[in-house]
Structures are given as C-alpha cells and as structure tokens.
Design a protein around this motif. Sequence first.
Motif, mmCIF file in Angstrom:
data_model
loop_
_atom_site.group_PDB
_atom_site.id
_atom_site.type_symbol
_atom_site.label_atom_id
_atom_site.label_comp_id
_atom_site.label_asym_id
_atom_site.label_seq_id
_atom_site.Cartn_x
_atom_site.Cartn_y
_atom_site.Cartn_z
ATOM 1 N N THR A 1 0.844 -1.233 -0.092
ATOM 2 C CA THR A 1 0.089 0.114 0.013
ATOM 3 C C THR A 1 0.896 1.364 0.007
ATOM 4 O O THR A 1 1.768 1.250 0.808
ATOM 5 C CB THR A 1 -0.955 -0.030 1.288
ATOM 6 N N PHE A 2 0.570 2.085 -1.008
ATOM 7 C CA PHE A 2 1.227 3.305 -1.081
ATOM 8 C C PHE A 2 0.346 4.273 -1.169
ATOM 9 O O PHE A 2 -0.774 4.254 -1.674
ATOM 10 C CB PHE A 2 2.382 3.509 -2.117
ATOM 11 N N TYR A 3 0.790 5.652 -1.110
ATOM 12 C CA TYR A 3 -0.160 7.000 -1.203
ATOM 13 C C TYR A 3 0.847 8.142 -1.708
ATOM 14 O O TYR A 3 1.858 8.150 -1.153
ATOM 15 C CB TYR A 3 -1.193 7.314 -0.068
ATOM 16 N N ARG A 4 0.141 9.104 -2.195
ATOM 17 C CA ARG A 4 1.197 10.356 -2.288
ATOM 18 C C ARG A 4 0.162 11.419 -2.852
ATOM 19 O O ARG A 4 -1.325 11.267 -3.123
ATOM 20 C CB ARG A 4 2.009 10.222 -3.540
ATOM 21 N N THR A 5 0.404 12.802 -2.800
ATOM 22 C CA THR A 5 -0.203 13.941 -3.196
ATOM 23 C C THR A 5 0.378 14.699 -4.162
ATOM 24 O O THR A 5 1.458 14.957 -3.906
ATOM 25 C CB THR A 5 -0.605 14.631 -1.878
ATOM 26 N N THR A 6 -0.343 14.835 -5.297
ATOM 27 C CA THR A 6 0.127 15.706 -6.232
ATOM 28 C C THR A 6 -0.244 17.088 -6.219
ATOM 29 O O THR A 6 -1.122 17.329 -5.229
ATOM 30 C CB THR A 6 -0.181 14.979 -7.656
#
Length: 498
Positions: free
Chosen positions: A66-71
């Motif tokens: 599980t990974f997440y990011r904010t662009t």
Amino acid sequence: MSEPDWQRLSARNLLIDPVKVLGQFAFPAAIALVGISSGDRAMPWWAVPVVALGAVVFGVLPWLTTFYRTTDTQFQTRSGLLNKKSKTAPLDRVRSVDLEASLLHRLVGLTKVQIGTGVDDDRITLDSLTVREAADLRAFLLSRRAPVTVPADADTLPAGADEVATPGGVRTGEPARVLAEIDWAWLRFAPFSLARLVVVAAAVGALSQFGDQLPVADTAESAWHWVAQFALSLVIAGLVIGALVSWIMVAVTGYVVQWWNMRLTREAGSLQLTAGLFTTRSITVEEKRVRGVEMKEPVLLRLVGGAELATLATGVGSGGVTAILPPCPRSVATSVGADVLETHEPMSVALTQHGPAARRRAWIRQLWGALLVTAIPLVASLWLAVPTWLPVVVGVVALAFAAVSGESAYRHLGHATTPEHLVVGSGELTRVRTVLEHDGIIGWVVQQSWFQRRLALATLVATTAAGAERVVARDIPLTAAIRLADASTPGVLSPWLS
C-alpha cells in the motif's frame, strides 16, 4: 516538474496488522486444532508456528503493498499484490477526512484515515498513519478548500491559531472554534434515551435461547417457585428494581463509551466531531454540504428537558444525517443548532399550528389503532377462556393512550419560514423540529387524500438532497401549504395562489 514520491503506511502497522490477522484466524484455527486433537492422531508440533507465521505474513502484506501520494491536483493510492488497485481523488473534490483509532491503534500511536469526496459511500482508506501524519494530511487536504490559508511563517498566524505543518509546506491559519464539549452532568439524560435498548433486547434474546441449557437452570427454576410461594410481591419489586438498575448501568456505560471526550469544532470550512472511549472517531462534515439540522425530543428525554441534535447534509453516510450531540439539555441543542446554522431564528421561531381539522385527523389516526388493539382480546374472548374484564381494561388503556398520543401529535405539527430557512414540526411521541435551507429545496410535492380534500388539508413535501431527502409537513391547510412553498422558493407554486 517531477512527480512526488510514493509514501508507505506507518511502519508501526507491522506491530498491529499481524495481531489483527491472528485474531481473525484464531477461531477457525482453534476449531481445526480441536478436531485434529480429538481424532486418533495427535496435533502436529508445527501447527501453532504455522498459524503464527501465516498471521505475520498476511499482516505484513498491507504495509508492503500500500502506497499513497499527493500531487498538485490529486490524492492517489495504490494497493494489492496480485490484483492491483489504484484510487484517485481530486484535491478540490475532497469533502471529508475522517480519523478513527481503535484501542489497538492508540496503543502504538496510529490512526486510520478515511477520505470522502461526497460522490458516493466509497472512501479512500489509509490504515494506518501516525497521529501526526494523519493530522497533517487532514489539515492539508482540507486546506485546499479552506477560505483562509497563510504562509508557514509563525508571525503571520492569527492570535490563538494552531500551527499545523502540512505536506505542502503550508499552514492553515484559521483557528478552530469550539461549538460544544462533553459535560458529564449530561449523564443524567442517558437513562432517558432508548438508544441502548437494542443491546438489552439482544441480551434478553440470547439468555432466552440458552438459559434452559445452563447447568443451574433447574436449580434456579426451583428456587423461583419456592420464593414465589411466599413473597411474590417482593420478588416482582426486586425484579423491577434490578431491571431499572441494570438499564441505568447499560445506558450510562454506552453513553460514556460513545461520547467520551466529545468535542465539536468549526475549522477550515468544516464541522469536526471527535468522540469515543475505546475507538476514537473524528468525523468531518463540510459546511457547504450542511443544508439544515434536526432536533429530536423523545418523550422520556423531553420530560427531563433533554434533546438530540443532528445535521442534514448531502454526500455523507448514515443517510445524510449525522448526530453531532449526545442527549443533552434542550438549551444546549438549541444553541449549538443556532451556531451550525449561524442564526438563532430557525431554532426559536414559533411554529404556526395547522388548525382544528388537523387535530381531528391526528386524533382519528390514533383512535383507529386503539380500536384495533381493543378488538383483539374482544374477539379472543368469544372462543377462548379470556377474563371478561380483560377487553375492558385493554380498551380503556388503549383509548387513554390514543388520546394522549393524538393530542401530542397535533401539538407537534407546525411550520414557519425565516429569510433563509424552512422550519417544520412533526412527530407523535417524539417532538421533531426540522430546519432546511431554502437553497437546499429541490422541489415540492402536494398530496391530498380523499379525507384531506374534504377538510381542505394537504401533505406538503419539500424534496432535497440532504438527510432523508424529504421534509414533510402533514395535514397543513392547503392555502397555507401553497403560501409556505411560495415563501421558501418564490415563483415555483405562484400559479396555485390564484
């Protein structure tokens, strides 16, 4: 510009995810091991280590995959080992960021984050981040639609504002305003709210199912017969007192567990509710989606001056109704409702009653129910050995209850308009005041049964996307219904006025 790096969930998940998986495996594994042990062959020595190792492997997988990011424009997640899943949410469409921490999460300083866009009930879930990471992510996502944001310079923050460092290098400078906090004097209202009655009913049902199989069942039954022979009245009194004490304990305990450390604030264009003893939940409702409030006063709670308050909003769970206060003093519910609406008038305006014809309708509806209840023992007495006095007693009690509930239902009817809100009173034993913004009204439905037409009454329905999607004014005079609708949404029903 290069894309930001993907981030993992907190490494502390490795401490709790295997434990949660082991808890899920425990029951079926125990059944399997007992079955093997009861056979001719002994349980293999490697069974327990294999179960523990499997729990560790399955518990580690969510952290590894599980990974997440904010662009600049989106919040993105990806997860899955064999079946890959990606989710995105435009930053300007984020409507809620809710935080939830079970007791296990809180022991290791983690929080589950749920991000909603208001489109449907499907949310992006990160289970879990550290408390600081979750707070920073929440502040950042909500700041993208907040009316006030300032640079990360402490000198520019308003007095009393909380400094919240965000992933984007921005700090939100709008100070949180506290609308309500738990007051433990409100515990006196807990026994008068029947919200915990379902717990008692479930316990009684379980006891009735398994009580006969208890090893002390025969002894208890014999003791009951012996005591009943000598002091039946004392036994009944003891049972009543015991039931009341048990109910008070259940109600107070449930109240404390659900509303522990309750705090309702207005911050960054949202209402934020935090509460919970074992599982702490922090719920966000965007104020632009709040179309009104609903204050309920159940009959028992009303006797001690209590009330409950909920918001009516679009694009949120629980049918668009979010309870924002526990059972509390009516004055507190009225004050907080006025704060949410940013005006006191809808919560205090006097309602216009619906007249004598509506009163007759309210009484007749209740009398029909009383006659039906009375007819049951009356018909049974024709074929069964039912005491002759039973139908009379049932009829008197039913008619008395019908009279009280009919008059109560009429007195709760009412309507009013303010410059910005429609206010409708309803309910039979529970008094309900529903406040809906004029801008939240989609349309109107005017309904008339044959009996209503004879009395020049109507049922006026304001359709909306918030809450239960309809606000109903029952048995309102037809001319008043048209005027009420025209005052709330001018021009929609104007042709009817002529």
